[in-house]
Design a protein around this motif. Structure first.
Motif, PDB file in Angstrom:
ATOM      1  N   ILE A  74       6.995   0.629 -11.217  1.00 50.30           N
ATOM      2  CA  ILE A  74       7.727   0.745  -9.952  1.00 50.30           C
ATOM      3  C   ILE A  74       9.206   0.490 -10.224  1.00 50.30           C
ATOM      4  CG2 ILE A  74       7.984  -0.112  -7.601  1.00 50.30           C
ATOM      5  CD1 ILE A  74       5.080  -0.926  -7.634  1.00 50.30           C
ATOM      6  N   GLU A  75       9.999   1.537 -10.169  1.00 51.02           N
ATOM      7  CA  GLU A  75      11.420   1.416 -10.474  1.00 51.02           C
ATOM      8  C   GLU A  75      12.220   1.037  -9.228  1.00 51.02           C
ATOM      9  OE1 GLU A  75      12.552   5.132 -12.120  1.00 51.02           O
ATOM     10  OE2 GLU A  75      11.348   4.894 -13.940  1.00 51.02           O
ATOM     11  N   ARG A  76      13.253   0.263  -9.425  1.00 54.79           N
ATOM     12  CA  ARG A  76      14.203  -0.132  -8.381  1.00 54.79           C
ATOM     13  C   ARG A  76      13.497  -0.594  -7.098  1.00 54.79           C
ATOM     14  NH1 ARG A  76      19.534   1.173  -9.125  1.00 54.79           N
ATOM     15  NH2 ARG A  76      19.716  -0.388  -7.458  1.00 54.79           N
ATOM     16  N   PRO A  77      12.776  -1.704  -7.152  1.00 54.30           N
ATOM     17  CA  PRO A  77      12.116  -2.215  -5.940  1.00 54.30           C
ATOM     18  C   PRO A  77      13.087  -2.453  -4.782  1.00 54.30           C
ATOM     19  CG  PRO A  77      11.319  -3.373  -7.882  1.00 54.30           C
ATOM     20  CD  PRO A  77      12.486  -2.536  -8.320  1.00 54.30           C
ATOM     21  N   ASP A  78      14.361  -2.716  -5.094  1.00 56.72           N
ATOM     22  CA  ASP A  78      15.344  -2.963  -4.040  1.00 56.72           C
ATOM     23  C   ASP A  78      15.615  -1.714  -3.213  1.00 56.72           C
ATOM     24  OD1 ASP A  78      16.513  -2.016  -6.531  1.00 56.72           O
ATOM     25  OD2 ASP A  78      18.474  -2.243  -5.574  1.00 56.72           O
ATOM     26  N   GLN A  79      15.205  -0.530  -3.718  1.00 55.41           N
ATOM     27  CA  GLN A  79      15.420   0.712  -2.985  1.00 55.41           C
ATOM     28  C   GLN A  79      14.186   1.188  -2.229  1.00 55.41           C
ATOM     29  OE1 GLN A  79      17.063   3.631  -5.683  1.00 55.41           O
ATOM     30  NE2 GLN A  79      18.972   2.486  -5.976  1.00 55.41           N
ATOM     31  N   ILE A  80      13.119   0.406  -2.253  1.00 58.38           N
ATOM     32  CA  ILE A  80      11.924   0.737  -1.469  1.00 58.38           C
ATOM     33  C   ILE A  80      12.193   0.373  -0.012  1.00 58.38           C
ATOM     34  CG2 ILE A  80       9.497   0.142  -1.072  1.00 58.38           C
ATOM     35  CD1 ILE A  80       9.306  -0.299  -4.125  1.00 58.38           C
ATOM     36  N   ALA A  81      11.844   1.287   0.898  1.00 58.41           N
ATOM     37  CA  ALA A  81      12.190   1.101   2.310  1.00 58.41           C
ATOM     38  C   ALA A  81      11.133   0.343   3.093  1.00 58.41           C
ATOM     39  CB  ALA A  81      12.432   2.463   2.957  1.00 58.41           C
ATOM     40  N   GLY A  82       9.879   0.348   2.650  1.00 61.71           N
ATOM     41  CA  GLY A  82       8.832  -0.330   3.405  1.00 61.71           C
ATOM     42  C   GLY A  82       7.551  -0.435   2.612  1.00 61.71           C
ATOM     43  N   VAL A  83       6.680  -1.376   3.041  1.00 60.00           N
ATOM     44  CA  VAL A  83       5.364  -1.573   2.423  1.00 60.00           C
ATOM     45  C   VAL A  83       4.330  -1.728   3.531  1.00 60.00           C
ATOM     46  CG1 VAL A  83       3.924  -3.069   0.984  1.00 60.00           C
ATOM     47  CG2 VAL A  83       6.322  -2.699   0.370  1.00 60.00           C
TER      48      VAL A  83
ATOM     49  N   LYS B   7      10.281 -10.557  -5.760  1.00 60.46           N
ATOM     50  CA  LYS B   7      11.074 -11.234  -6.793  1.00 60.46           C
ATOM     51  C   LYS B   7      12.057 -10.264  -7.446  1.00 60.46           C
ATOM     52  CE  LYS B   7      10.341 -13.652 -11.216  1.00 60.46           C
ATOM     53  NZ  LYS B   7       9.287 -14.159 -12.154  1.00 60.46           N
ATOM     54  N   ASP B   8      11.642  -9.006  -7.600  1.00 57.28           N
ATOM     55  CA  ASP B   8      12.478  -8.006  -8.272  1.00 57.28           C
ATOM     56  C   ASP B   8      13.445  -7.293  -7.332  1.00 57.28           C
ATOM     57  OD1 ASP B   8      11.268  -8.666 -10.624  1.00 57.28           O
ATOM     58  OD2 ASP B   8       9.947  -6.911 -10.701  1.00 57.28           O
ATOM     59  N   GLY B   9      13.477  -7.700  -6.051  1.00 55.68           N
ATOM     60  CA  GLY B   9      14.515  -7.155  -5.191  1.00 55.68           C
ATOM     61  C   GLY B   9      14.092  -6.556  -3.871  1.00 55.68           C
ATOM     62  N   TYR B  10      12.768  -6.379  -3.625  1.00 57.30           N
ATOM     63  CA  TYR B  10      12.366  -5.795  -2.341  1.00 57.30           C
ATOM     64  C   TYR B  10      12.667  -6.783  -1.219  1.00 57.30           C
ATOM     65  CZ  TYR B  10       9.590  -3.972   1.501  1.00 57.30           C
ATOM     66  OH  TYR B  10       9.187  -3.503   2.737  1.00 57.30           O
ATOM     67  N   GLY B  11      13.368  -6.327  -0.188  1.00 56.21           N
ATOM     68  CA  GLY B  11      13.762  -7.217   0.896  1.00 56.21           C
ATOM     69  C   GLY B  11      13.270  -6.792   2.261  1.00 56.21           C
ATOM     70  N   GLY B  12      12.336  -5.839   2.323  1.00 56.93           N
ATOM     71  CA  GLY B  12      11.858  -5.332   3.610  1.00 56.93           C
ATOM     72  C   GLY B  12      10.608  -6.043   4.101  1.00 56.93           C
ATOM     73  N   ASP B  13      10.001  -5.449   5.142  1.00 54.99           N
ATOM     74  CA  ASP B  13       8.789  -5.998   5.742  1.00 54.99           C
ATOM     75  C   ASP B  13       7.544  -5.541   4.990  1.00 54.99           C
ATOM     76  OD1 ASP B  13      10.098  -7.317   7.871  1.00 54.99           O
ATOM     77  OD2 ASP B  13      10.218  -5.423   8.994  1.00 54.99           O
ATOM     78  N   ILE B  14       6.465  -6.313   5.144  1.00 50.46           N
ATOM     79  CA  ILE B  14       5.138  -5.950   4.644  1.00 50.46           C
ATOM     80  C   ILE B  14       4.235  -5.863   5.868  1.00 50.46           C
ATOM     81  CG2 ILE B  14       3.184  -6.632   3.199  1.00 50.46           C
ATOM     82  CD1 ILE B  14       5.243  -8.211   1.479  1.00 50.46           C
ATOM     83  N   PHE B  15       3.904  -4.665   6.291  1.00 50.29           N
ATOM     84  CA  PHE B  15       3.123  -4.450   7.509  1.00 50.29           C
ATOM     85  C   PHE B  15       1.630  -4.592   7.211  1.00 50.29           C
ATOM     86  CE2 PHE B  15       7.110  -2.234   8.046  1.00 50.29           C
ATOM     87  CZ  PHE B  15       7.464  -2.481   9.362  1.00 50.29           C
ATOM     88  N   CYS B  16       0.913  -5.356   8.049  1.00 42.53           N
ATOM     89  CA  CYS B  16      -0.527  -5.548   7.863  1.00 42.53           C
ATOM     90  C   CYS B  16      -1.115  -6.101   9.153  1.00 42.53           C
ATOM     91  CB  CYS B  16      -0.807  -6.506   6.700  1.00 42.53           C
ATOM     92  SG  CYS B  16      -0.111  -8.161   6.893  1.00 42.53           S
ATOM     93  N   THR B  17      -2.433  -6.203   9.223  1.00 47.59           N
ATOM     94  CA  THR B  17      -3.080  -6.762  10.400  1.00 47.59           C
ATOM     95  C   THR B  17      -2.844  -8.276  10.461  1.00 47.59           C
ATOM     96  OG1 THR B  17      -5.177  -7.174   9.266  1.00 47.59           O
ATOM     97  CG2 THR B  17      -4.892  -4.995  10.284  1.00 47.59           C
ATOM     98  N   PRO B  18      -2.991  -8.891  11.625  1.00 49.70           N
ATOM     99  CA  PRO B  18      -2.828 -10.346  11.730  1.00 49.70           C
ATOM    100  C   PRO B  18      -3.791 -11.122  10.830  1.00 49.70           C
ATOM    101  CG  PRO B  18      -2.780  -9.347  13.903  1.00 49.70           C
ATOM    102  CD  PRO B  18      -3.186  -8.262  12.945  1.00 49.70           C
TER     103      PRO B  18
END
Length: 534
Positions: A50-59, A77-88
């Motif tokens: 997975i290259e450039r995790p900081d450029q991933i827009a969503g999970v 840890k490698d730079g992803y700063g977005g949300d992680i969508f999942c059930t409660p």
């Protein structure tokens, strides 16, 4: 607008699930799972492509199992700063699942540093820490079933009950005029605790798991499953030893506790002592108890508070279980690759009066699979252990749909106008399911992506491969690797040398083995110098 798919994991293997969708540069991940099983597969956790995790827009996360969620902390840890969508429910479970995984990473790094045969190597750093794991958990965003949301610009999504474990969901996606369904892991019909899987019909592309694509299980009701469990418990107790059950901390342990509680209430297993020796399983059980009102098949009681069940968290208490007999010990991990189950196996496998019961899938290359396949001796934490205990198996606890149920789930998604793509399965299972799903009038075009490949997903057209993946990824998914072969050789080497009666002949055999290794090392060195590949 072109939509593409890259499979970062779970290609011809059942671990490391991670799908990357890319819509004109906007990247969305569905799952980010850890590789488990052979050492070669586990090495991919440090280089999963997975290259450039900081450029991933969503999970979007389908469920809390580590093979689907375990690399989220590394992603953050490698730079992803977005949300992680999942059930409660998934968010509730993930707090403990990821924290436990972080502790395991730290403990593995400490153990590697202490090993004498690894002291010449560079210091082994943990993949991530417990604190880093909790940072990833704090990025979760709770999303209800059936609610449309936007996980990344240009993408719409909603979640559907997958019937696999508490909170598990399939993911419906719309992007660039393409409609896609990602199955996640699909549960079987009439599974304890959960309603059957559901979802809409009519897609351009469906990505479906194939764990049991080559297996049709004998249909068994929950009552029949309990009868089978009661018979094994009764037989094991009559022998006087322990019944050791490797069980996944999430869902499998809770299903066992439900059945044991019901059997105990009905007097079917006497005064059996049950120890759940897994802090993670105990935390997960607390989450199940919090969602008790949403669970089916409980008979209106709280099965997790049965007086027959004792929850073990303290390490000293766990070690004391090695001195008892006549107990039922449930411990993680389910494939025996880590956790407290390993010391229970070490102390019970060599006992003829003990029984080991497998109630879950055992991936190729895992210790559980080696035992289940009939090994006479295994290697646990660097020590040889003879297998004298009785080995038993109950298949009906599976949280995965079998072949017929997978085919029914796929048929319910019809029409599939573009392609059915299969993932999350070993080669035999995938090839068998592909042949069946692609047969007959109106059958979809079936594709089996390899790890690292890039595919174009166009509306109404079969998926088209744009780029092949690195060959080392395909090799990592092979059933066995050199670590497995080494463990098999090492565990039997002393026994085989002792079978040579003559000391001189024994020394000659050792010298010849050294000569073979030295000559092969020299051969590889020569190949590297001339620029060719050994």
């Amino acid at each position: 607008m072109a939509l593409t798919l890259t499979l970062h994991g779970a290609g011809r293997t059942v671990t490391g699930s991670c799908l990357e969708f890319n819509l004109d540069g906007t990247r969305l991940l569905v799952d980010c799972g850890m590789f488990q099983g052979s050492r070669t597969l586990e090495a991919l956790n440090r280089n999963n492509g997975i290259e450039r995790p900081d450029q991933i827009a969503g999970v979007v996360l389908t469920h809390a199992h580590i093979d689907h969620s375990g690399l989220l902390p590394r992603l953050v840890k490698d730079g992803y700063g977005g949300d992680i969508f999942c059930t409660p429910e998934t968010a509730d479970l993930l707090e403990f699942m990821l924290a436990d995984s972080g502790r395991i990473q730290e403990a593995d790094a400490e153990r590697q540093a202490r090993r004498r045969d690894r002291r010449h190597e560079d210091r082994w750093e943990p993949l991530y820490t417990e604190d880093e794991a909790l940072e990833a958990w704090r990025a979760t965003r709770r999303t209800g079933l059936g609610e449309w949301f936007e996980p990344a610009p240009g993408f719409r999504a909603r979640l559907w009950n997958a019937g696999h474990i508490l909170g598990a969901a399939s993911v419906e996606l719309e992007a660039g005029g393409v409609r896609i369904m990602c199955s996640g892991d699909i549960g079987p019909e009439n599974k304890a605790f959960h309603a059957d899987p559901e979802g809409p019909a009519g897609f351009d592309h469906v990505i479906c798991e194939s764990t049991y694509g080559d297996r049709v299980r004998e249909r068994q009701t929950i009552a029949q499953r309990r009868e089978a469990l009661a018979a094994i418990i009764t037989e094991a107790r009559a022998k006087g030893g322990n019944l050791v059950i490797p069980a996944f901390a999430l869902e499998r342990t809770q299903e066992l506790l439900l059945d044991i509680a019901m059997l105990s209430r009905g007097g079917a297993i006497g005064n059996a002592m049950v120890f759940v020796d897994s802090p993670l399983a105990n935390h997960a059980t607390d989450v199940f108890a919090r969602h008790l009102h949403d669970l089916e098949d409980t008979g209106g009681i709280d099965p997790f508070s049965s007086p027959a069940i004792h929850y073990v968290n303290d390490v000293a208490e766990s070690m004391r279980l090695n001195t008892i007999s006549g107990a039922i010990i449930i411990a993680a991990s389910g494939m025996c690759e880590a956790g407290r189950i390993r010391h229970h196996l070490f102390h019970n496998l060599a006992r003829r009066d003990s029984t080991v019961l497998f109630v879950g899938f055992q991936a190729q290359g895992s210790l559980g699979r080696v035992i289940l396949d009939g090994a006479e001796r295994v290697r646990i934490s660097g020590r040889d252990v003879l297998v004298r205990a009785a080995i038993a198996r109950i298949d009906s606890y599976s949280a995965h749909a079998d072949q017929s149920e997978l085919l029914a789930w796929i048929a319910a998604r019809a029409p599939i106008r573009g392609s059915l793509l299969l993932d999350h399965g070993e080669s035999g299972a995938m090839d068998t399911l592909a042949a069946l799903a692609g047969k007959g009038p109106g059958a979809p075009v079936v594709r089996i992506p390899e790890m690292g490949e890039l595919w174009e997903l166009a509306p109404g057209a079969p998926a088209r491969r744009l780029r092949t993946g690195p060959p080392e990824l395909a090799r990592a998914a092979a059933p066995r690797d050199w670590q497995n072969a080494y463990a098999d050789l090492a565990s039997s080497l002393k026994h085989r040398l002792e079978a040579i009666r003559d000391d001189e002949a024994r020394e000659k055999a050792i010298a010849e083995m050294r000569k073979v290794l030295d000559s092969y090392a020299a051969f590889r060195a020569g190949k590297k110098r001339d620029g060719s590949h050994p």
